[in-house]
Design an enzyme around this catalytic site. Structure first.
Site, PDB file in Angstrom:
ATOM      1  N   SER A   1       0.820  -1.211   0.000  1.00  0.00           N
ATOM      2  CA  SER A   1       0.000   0.000   0.000  1.00  0.00           C
ATOM      3  C   SER A   1       0.855   1.263   0.000  1.00  0.00           C
ATOM      4  O   SER A   1       0.315   2.362  -0.079  1.00  0.00           O
ATOM      5  CB  SER A   1      -0.975  -0.012   1.176  1.00  0.00           C
ATOM      6  OG  SER A   1      -0.418  -0.596   2.300  1.00  0.00           O
TER       7      SER A   1
ATOM      8  N   HIS B   1      -3.080  -2.893  -5.476  1.00  0.00           N
ATOM      9  CA  HIS B   1      -3.356  -2.455  -4.106  1.00  0.00           C
ATOM     10  C   HIS B   1      -4.841  -2.554  -3.804  1.00  0.00           C
ATOM     11  O   HIS B   1      -5.628  -1.701  -4.210  1.00  0.00           O
ATOM     12  CB  HIS B   1      -2.838  -1.016  -3.915  1.00  0.00           C
ATOM     13  CG  HIS B   1      -3.111  -0.473  -2.551  1.00  0.00           C
ATOM     14  ND1 HIS B   1      -3.268   0.866  -2.292  1.00  0.00           N
ATOM     15  CD2 HIS B   1      -3.263  -1.101  -1.361  1.00  0.00           C
ATOM     16  CE1 HIS B   1      -3.519   1.024  -1.006  1.00  0.00           C
ATOM     17  NE2 HIS B   1      -3.518  -0.147  -0.428  1.00  0.00           N
TER      18      HIS B   1
ATOM     19  N   GLU C   1      -6.160  -0.037  -6.695  1.00  0.00           N
ATOM     20  CA  GLU C   1      -5.143   0.799  -7.336  1.00  0.00           C
ATOM     21  C   GLU C   1      -4.211  -0.144  -8.090  1.00  0.00           C
ATOM     22  O   GLU C   1      -3.595  -1.028  -7.495  1.00  0.00           O
ATOM     23  CB  GLU C   1      -4.352   1.596  -6.295  1.00  0.00           C
ATOM     24  CG  GLU C   1      -5.070   2.835  -5.792  1.00  0.00           C
ATOM     25  CD  GLU C   1      -4.228   3.645  -4.791  1.00  0.00           C
ATOM     26  OE1 GLU C   1      -4.404   4.864  -4.724  1.00  0.00           O
ATOM     27  OE2 GLU C   1      -3.400   3.055  -4.060  1.00  0.00           O
TER      28      GLU C   1
ATOM     29  N   ASN D   1      -3.400   6.700  -0.277  1.00  0.00           N
ATOM     30  CA  ASN D   1      -2.734   6.834   1.021  1.00  0.00           C
ATOM     31  C   ASN D   1      -1.817   8.047   1.088  1.00  0.00           C
ATOM     32  O   ASN D   1      -1.585   8.603   2.159  1.00  0.00           O
ATOM     33  CB  ASN D   1      -1.963   5.547   1.351  1.00  0.00           C
ATOM     34  CG  ASN D   1      -2.911   4.457   1.827  1.00  0.00           C
ATOM     35  OD1 ASN D   1      -4.035   4.750   2.243  1.00  0.00           O
ATOM     36  ND2 ASN D   1      -2.480   3.204   1.746  1.00  0.00           N
TER      37      ASN D   1
END
Ligand code: 3H9
Length: 693
Positions: free
Chosen positions: A416, A437, A449, A487
């Site tokens: 991540s 991800h 992702e 993130n």
């Protein structure tokens, strides 16, 4: 067949006129289609040989709604309600012949017809609510007259596509005709209507069901109450409810006026603009400019997953759900058994809720094979690593995989944050390495992702995107950077949340305006839900943050009954005096005099640095387009869809306003804070993110 216009044909067979629409891909009710219907109908009515009219579509579907691309442009006559009025007032019976999906304006056209026939695979629905709208061409007034207000409420507020059998049972479809024989079936039905001299059935005149509900206002009160949580923040569901209420309480023409007024209000508002933007963004996201249809995708018949923890298990479930066998690798038998046990339990829970057949539980579990040997992955077409988030560990795994995986296998990491290029460098085949991800819980969250490394081949990217679609995800292609899109932007928000704690805000003060903005929860409630001890260990803890101190006190979040908040048995959160004391001590230690931070400042300092980070992500070409970033936030973090995602939201605030506020707050935004040049340029030019092409 004669041509009415470029998208409409007219033919007459045995006294039945057939008006055929052909406007790919979905026969949306564009100006030409509306005009074609009206002109076709007029010709049919004028032709003395014609006894009835069938309205049918070529291609994959009946009309799937108004043409959304025309919204916001000056309206061109005939307007859809006029088209429907013309159909309903025809002195010859008009029969809608439905295949594919009769949606929105398409179903409204069908409801204007005197009769409706459909093939069994057809579906009907009024999905306008998903565009922040309501059916604006009589749908809210006609639907309850057929299916009753209760079912109508459900249909217009959920936007559900109702299958033909259910539609038939509800009276929405008059007759089902065999699959593949729609045209012949509709013509036969039309002949029957003529032969039996059936009346011109106008839905507007069917009043029994709405009148029966007139003395029952509780229908609406109960419905609002039962759905309050689901509809929180959205305007359109409430407006749809008001229209059904109008159908019950007012004569048809008055109800139509209410519908029109509320439709126009929604259409002019920012929520619908946001939701329409998201509709197109969700479709755009699949398009990768440098990967055309000539790039062949690879068959993925067998998948390997390394790690049977929460992430690995969830990932494996996605593939089993799609009927793809998965081999799951763990290092210890106990962990493997636990992981497989959790998966089975998840499926059983779904089955108990009636959402999965018991035999499907066995079928899906049967597609999973557990093993302790990495070598068992040798025949997999795709291998996804979901081990501990640590570069050395990941590189070791990929080094081993390089020796085991067959040539042509895709090697994916579920990292991540970490550098996919560095992970790929542990192999001799970096072009086969990609990041996939998944978001937790991986079997539930829609976002994926897809992280394209420097050397990842186009074929690997194309295959990953296609596979994502197959397993029901929405994939966003991103480049390599710390935390990728989601993130990385989250980190900008989290650091402000922490900073505001030290300045005097309590966790619940920070969470409240974000919740009210429409997020499912604020950053501290989210921390409690995820567990405050992720990445924390007792041995290395140094009491240097509020979170660390909370963990040291065994307040590790919801699972321990306490974190930033205190929780009762039902997991209801309450502000915690313990946390308050700790926060105050931190502020005192930092020599800060606590101040009251306004909700506006909390919101702006939470959201604007994210937008700034999003702009940097665009500058660095980590995301292809602003709308891709918005799709990440809506599907991965619960950003309210009626605000269109952070980049769309920034456009609505005005980029100049965002920049001005960021400059004002700059001294508080941390030593590393810089404004994105792209954001500044757009703001100075009076442009929006949406203007970037
Ligand atoms: C309405 O009707 C208002 C009225 O009540 C009142 C008016 C006064 N318009 O989804 P796909 C495009 S509001 C224009 O990938 P699928 C779509 O962008 C409308 N374009 O295919 C895409 O373009 P591209 C109520 C539309 O097979 C292509 O068609 N109706 C429209 O997965 C293929 O779409 C709806 O909300 C449209 N209405 O799914 C239904 N619809 O290829 C919206 C689609 O360039 N549509 N496009 O990316 C859908 O739900 C799905 O498209 C459908 C097909 C289920 C039909």
């Amino acid at each position: 067949m004669g041509a009415i216009n470029a998208v409409t044909g007219l033919s007459v067979e045995d006294g039945i006129a057939i008006v055929t629409i052909n406007y790919p891909p979905v026969n949306a009710l564009s100006h030409a289609v509306r005009e074609g219907i009206v002109n076709g109908l007029q010709q049919a009515i004028a032709d003395a040989a014609v006894k009835a009219v069938v309205l049918i579509c070529d291609g994959r579907t009946f009309m799937a709604g108004a043409d959304i691309t025309e919204f916001g442009k000056p309206p061109k006559a005939p307007w859809l309600p006029e088209v429907i009025e013309a159909i309903e007032n025809s002195n010859k019976p008009v029969i809608a012949a439905i295949h594919g999906t009769a949606l929105g304006g398409g179903l409204e056209v069908a409801l204007g017809c005197h009769y409706r026939v459909a093939v069994p695979a057809a579906k009907c629905g009024l999905p306008e609510v998903h565009l922040g709208l309501l059916p604006g061409a009589g749908g809210t007034q006609r639907l309850p007259r057929i299916v009753g207000p209760e079912k109508a409420l459900e249909m217009v507020t959920s936007g559900a596509h109702v299958d033909a059998k259910t539609s038939h049972a509800a009276g929405l479809i008059d007759e089902l005709v065999p699959e593949g024989q729609l045209r012949a079936g509709a013509i036969a039905y039309a002949k029957k209507v003529v032969a039996e001299n059936r009346p011109l059935k106008k839905v507007r005149d069917l009043n029994d069901k709405v009148e029966a509900a007139r003395s029952k206002p509780e229908i609406f009160a109960d419905f609002r109450k039962a759905n309050a949580r689901k509809f929180r923040g959205f305007l359109a569901p409430e407006y749809n409810i008001r229209c059904i209420e109008a159908a019950v309480n007012l004569p048809f023409d008055e109800g139509i006026k209410t519908e029109r007024k509320l439709f126009q209000e929604l259409m002019g508002g920012v929520q619908s603009a946001a939701q329409r933007y998201v509709f197109f963004a969700e479709r755009q996201v699949w398009k990768v400019p440098d990967i055309g249809d000539d790039v062949q995708t690879l068959p993925i018949a067998k998948v390997g997953v390394i790690g049977a923890g929460t992430m690995g298990g969830g990932i494996a479930m996605n593939f089993a759900n799609a009927g793809i066998p998965v081999t799951i690798v763990e290092t210890k038998q106990e962990a493997l058994d636990r992981g497989l046990g959790v998966i089975r339990k998840n499926y059983e829970t779904t089955a108990k809720r009636g959402k999965l057949k018991p035999e499907d539980v066995e079928k899906r579990v049967g597609l999973l094979t557990g093993t302790l040997e990495l070598e068992k992955l040798a025949d997999c077409d795709l291998i996804i690593e979901a081990v501990f988030e640590n570069m050395a560990v990941k590189k070791e795994v990929f080094g081993k995989l390089d020796k085991i995986a067959k040539p042509g296998a895709i090697l994916a990491s579920n990292t991540s944050y970490l550098d996919v290029n560095e992970i790929a460098s542990a192999t001799t085949r970096p072009e086969w390495v990609i990041g996939l991800h998944f978001f937790s819980p991986a079997n539930v969250m829609r976002l994926l992702e897809v992280v394209r490394g420097e050397k990842t081949s186009k074929q690997v990217v194309a295959t990953s995107m296609q596979l994502a679609k197959k397993i029901g995800k929405i994939a966003v292609l991103v480049g390599v950077c710390h935390g990728f899109v989601g993130n990385r932007m989250l980190a900008a928000r989290q650091s402000q949340a922490q900073a505001m704690l030290v300045e005097g805000a309590m966790p619940w003060d920070v969470d409240k305006p974000l919740y009210e903005f429409g997020m499912p929860m604020g950053p501290f409630a989210m921390g409690d839900l995820a567990g405050l001890d992720i990445g924390w260990s007792k041995e290395t803890s140094t009491s240097s943050t509020v979170r660390e101190v909370l963990c040291e006190l065994d307040r590790r979040g919801q699972k321990t009954g306490a974190g930033f908040y205190d929780y009762d048995e039902q997991r209801n959160a309450k502000p915690s005096p313990v946390t308050e004391k700790i926060v105050k001590e931190f502020a005192a230690k930092a020599g800060v005099t606590p101040r009251q931070i306004s909700e506006q400042e909390i919101l702006e300092r939470s959201l604007y640095p994210m937008i700034n980070e999003g702009a940097k992500i665009l500058e660095e070409k980590i995301a292809l387009r602003p709308s891709d970033i918005d799709i990440v936030w809506i599907n991965g973090y619960g950003w309210p869809v009626y605000r269109g995602g952070p980049m769309f939201y920034a456009d609505t605030v005005g980029l100049a306003n965002v920049v001005a506020k960021l400059k004002e707050y700059a001294p508080k935004l941390g030593a590393d804070f810089t404004i994105s040049p792209l954001l500044e340029q757009l703001a100075a030019a009076g442009k929006r993110f949406q203007d970037l092409k």
